[in-house]
Design an enzyme around this catalytic site. Structure first.
Site, short mmCIF file in Angstrom:
data_model
loop_
_atom_site.label_atom_id
_atom_site.label_comp_id
_atom_site.label_asym_id
_atom_site.label_seq_id
_atom_site.Cartn_x
_atom_site.Cartn_y
_atom_site.Cartn_z
N MET A 1 2.26 1.80 3.24
CA MET A 1 1.40 0.52 3.66
C MET A 1 2.64 1.13 4.91
SD MET A 1 0.80 -1.56 5.27
CE MET A 1 -1.07 -2.88 3.75
N CYS A 2 2.04 0.67 6.05
CA CYS A 2 2.91 0.36 7.32
C CYS A 2 2.41 -0.50 8.22
CB CYS A 2 3.71 1.99 7.96
SG CYS A 2 1.80 2.24 8.24
N GLY A 3 3.31 -0.58 9.55
CA GLY A 3 2.28 -1.18 10.68
C GLY A 3 2.14 -0.01 11.78
#
Length: 564
Positions: free
Chosen positions: A1-3
């Site tokens: 997960m990341c931005g």
């Protein structure tokens, strides 16, 4: 997960990003942050930036990923199948290695279209100076975009304000390509072929807004390519006619007389779905929960919790996050419907899984906190969604996912540190769980085909309805949502079942809707939970009544507007 964030500045111009936008992205991934710039001639500067949360693989994968030939990848997703990922390798690196070996656009699209899992990505192919971006078919990961005279931007999350910003969710009708020539940016799209209708998915509004040209080449989904089954492959025994006057549990038992095999098959597919979503980057301490369930006590989330127990080491606790809102005029009272059903279903889980420590977290939200944190955080995350219903659901999920409350077992203050959140979204859309499904049946002279058509439409539009919003809200806590009911194999299996196997609206509420799931839950040992009527989160948690407003769900919500 990341931005993830991307921008292309035209004519050498640079626009400073807003502080709140960067803060919203940072909260999505706190383990690593980096950026990379690419210059194309004198006209364009490309910026790629990622904020990483390490969830899979032994070692953290730094992003943006840069290849020797100059390709750039920013990736927010999980690959469960469709692409080979070694046990000690991250999804991101495995995908980057596969993409960099591609020679043509067709090769790139082929790889991206075979991925099973939730994802949003931006990929720059240096040999052709072409950019690829998009989201998975169901839109389980957020990606927003906007295009001005100065810059085209993509971002996992934006900032809600009243200064003319016009962010839009990237449509999930295909994989988009951006070509940067000397005079202009041009957008094309390789559309998905619907696994339901076999028509090409074209989001006309999005295409008109960004002047997108759809390609003749279409993409085939994993639901069609890998999992599509002929109905003849499903072996059905004759289902007994069920009596609406029978005891609800007796009706489920009678359903199983002819439906046991199909329920067993459904349970096996759900087990695979839950198992693959519990992949962890390392072993966790037994005294700290690594997995949590958004837990109202309803059948959707309780079945997920019960199946998760099969794959999580017995010495690890599991957090059950149960949210309740203080009601206007009834301050300090949190005994809402979801708290009652949550406690009831907790007892069933404890009986069926006695070795497991279930940490039931009572998350009580006071009215002042709801108002202040909506304005400070939740409104930004909900944007560009803006209805009363968006507000209610986003607030309920944000506070639940935060995981701050009191433990039922000790009444001690508690902060859940579980980064992996299992969520029950998707079951109602596929199994006829909403009251409107029963309403269609009753208002069309008991025409189940009309219900089937409504369900097909809802599955096709689920990407534009709520999942991007839910991802933005949950990821704000440096946590990741996973949706077992929206696994590609689960969706294909349910879609190919006859409608009367999945629901029977001649039976009362709490039995007839989601009948297949209820009978499967009965097979797994659940009793009271198996016959609980559907209650939407905004009503079960009482967030919809917290401020004593008289609004309709589709009304534009004034509370989501920012105050300076």
């Amino acid at each position: 997960m990341c931005g993830i964030y991307f921008s292309v500045f035209k004519n050498g111009k640079v626009v400073e990003r807003k502080k709140n936008l960067l803060e919203n992205l940072k909260r999505r991934g706190k383990d690593f942050n980096s950026s990379h710039q690419v210059r194309i001639g004198v006209d364009y500067q490309l910026t790629f930036e990622s904020w990483v949360m390490h969830m899979r693989g032994v070692n953290l994968s730094q992003q943006p990923v840069l290849t020797q030939q100059g390709d750039v990848l920013v990736w927010n997703g999980e690959i469960y199948d469709g692409l080979q990922v070694e046990a000690d390798c991250s999804d991101t690196n495995a995908l980057a290695q596969s993409l960099t070996s591609c020679q043509t656009s067709d090769d790139i699209l082929q790889i991206l279209s075979t991925i099973e899992g939730a994802w949003a990505m931006v990929y720059f192919h240096k040999p052709t100076n072409q950019l690829y971006f998009g989201r998975d078919y169901f839109g389980r990961r957020s990606l927003l975009c906007r295009n001005t005279n100065q810059v085209f931007e993509l971002s996992s999350v934006a900032e809600s304000c009243d200064d003319g910003d016009d962010w839009t969710e990237v449509a999930c009708d295909g994989i988009y390509m951006l070509q940067m020539d000397e005079t202009r940016l041009s957008f094309t799209c390789a559309p998905w072929r619907s696994f339901i209708t076999k028509d090409l998915k074209i989001n006309q509004d999005f295409h008109e807004k960004f002047t997108v040209e759809p390609l003749k080449k279409f993409l085939t989904t994993p639901m069609e390519r890998r999992y599509e089954q002929n109905l003849s492959q499903h072996q059905f025994s004759s289902l007994s006619t069920l009596n609406p006057n029978d005891d609800p549990l007796a009706s489920l038992e009678k359903y199983l007389e002819g439906g046991r095999d199909i329920c067993a098959q459904f349970i096996d597919i759900m087990k695979r779905s839950v198992c693959k979503r519990l992949t962890q980057k390392h072993q966790h301490r037994s005294d700290v929960s690594s997995v949590a369930v958004l837990f109202s006590g309803g059948i959707d989330c309780t079945v997920i919790a019960l199946l998760a127990d099969l794959f999580i080491p017995k010495d690890q606790s599991v957090d059950l996050l149960n949210v309740a809102f203080e009601k206007h005029g009834n301050l300090g009272k949190f005994q809402v419907p979801d708290r009652v059903t949550g406690l009831s279903s907790l007892q069933e889980l404890q009986k069926l899984c006695p070795e497991r420590r279930w940490r039931f977290v009572e998350i009580d939200v006071e009215l002042d906190d709801l108002r202040s944190l909506r304005n400070e955080r939740i409104a930004h995350l909900t944007y560009p969604k803006e209805t009363v219903l968006d507000d209610s659901i986003a607030c309920a999920i944000w506070f639940a996912a935060r995981g701050h409350g009191r433990l039922l077992e000790s009444n001690e203050e508690y902060q859940s540190t579980a980064q992996l959140l299992l969520c029950g979204m998707g079951a109602d859309e596929q199994l006829g769980g909403y009251s409107r499904h029963r309403g269609i049946y009753q208002n069309t002279n008991k025409n189940l085909q009309k219900v089937a058509e409504e369900i097909e439409m809802e599955i096709e539009r689920i990407s534009s309805r709520n999942l991007g919003r839910d991802d933005r809200v949950i990821s704000d806590h440096h946590k990741e949502a996973r949706f077992p009911y929206l696994d590609e194999e689960v969706v294909s299996f349910l879609h190919n079942l006859p409608i009367n196997i999945k629901m029977d609206y001649e039976l009362p509420r709490g039995v007839g809707e989601k009948l297949l799931l209820r009978a499967s839950a009965f097979m797994l040992g659940l009793r009271e939970c198996a016959v609980l009527p559907k209650r939407a989160i905004q009503f079960g948690s009482r967030v919809a009544k917290a401020e004593n407003t008289k609004e309709k769900g589709n009304d534009k919500c004034s509370r989501l507007k920012m105050t300076k």
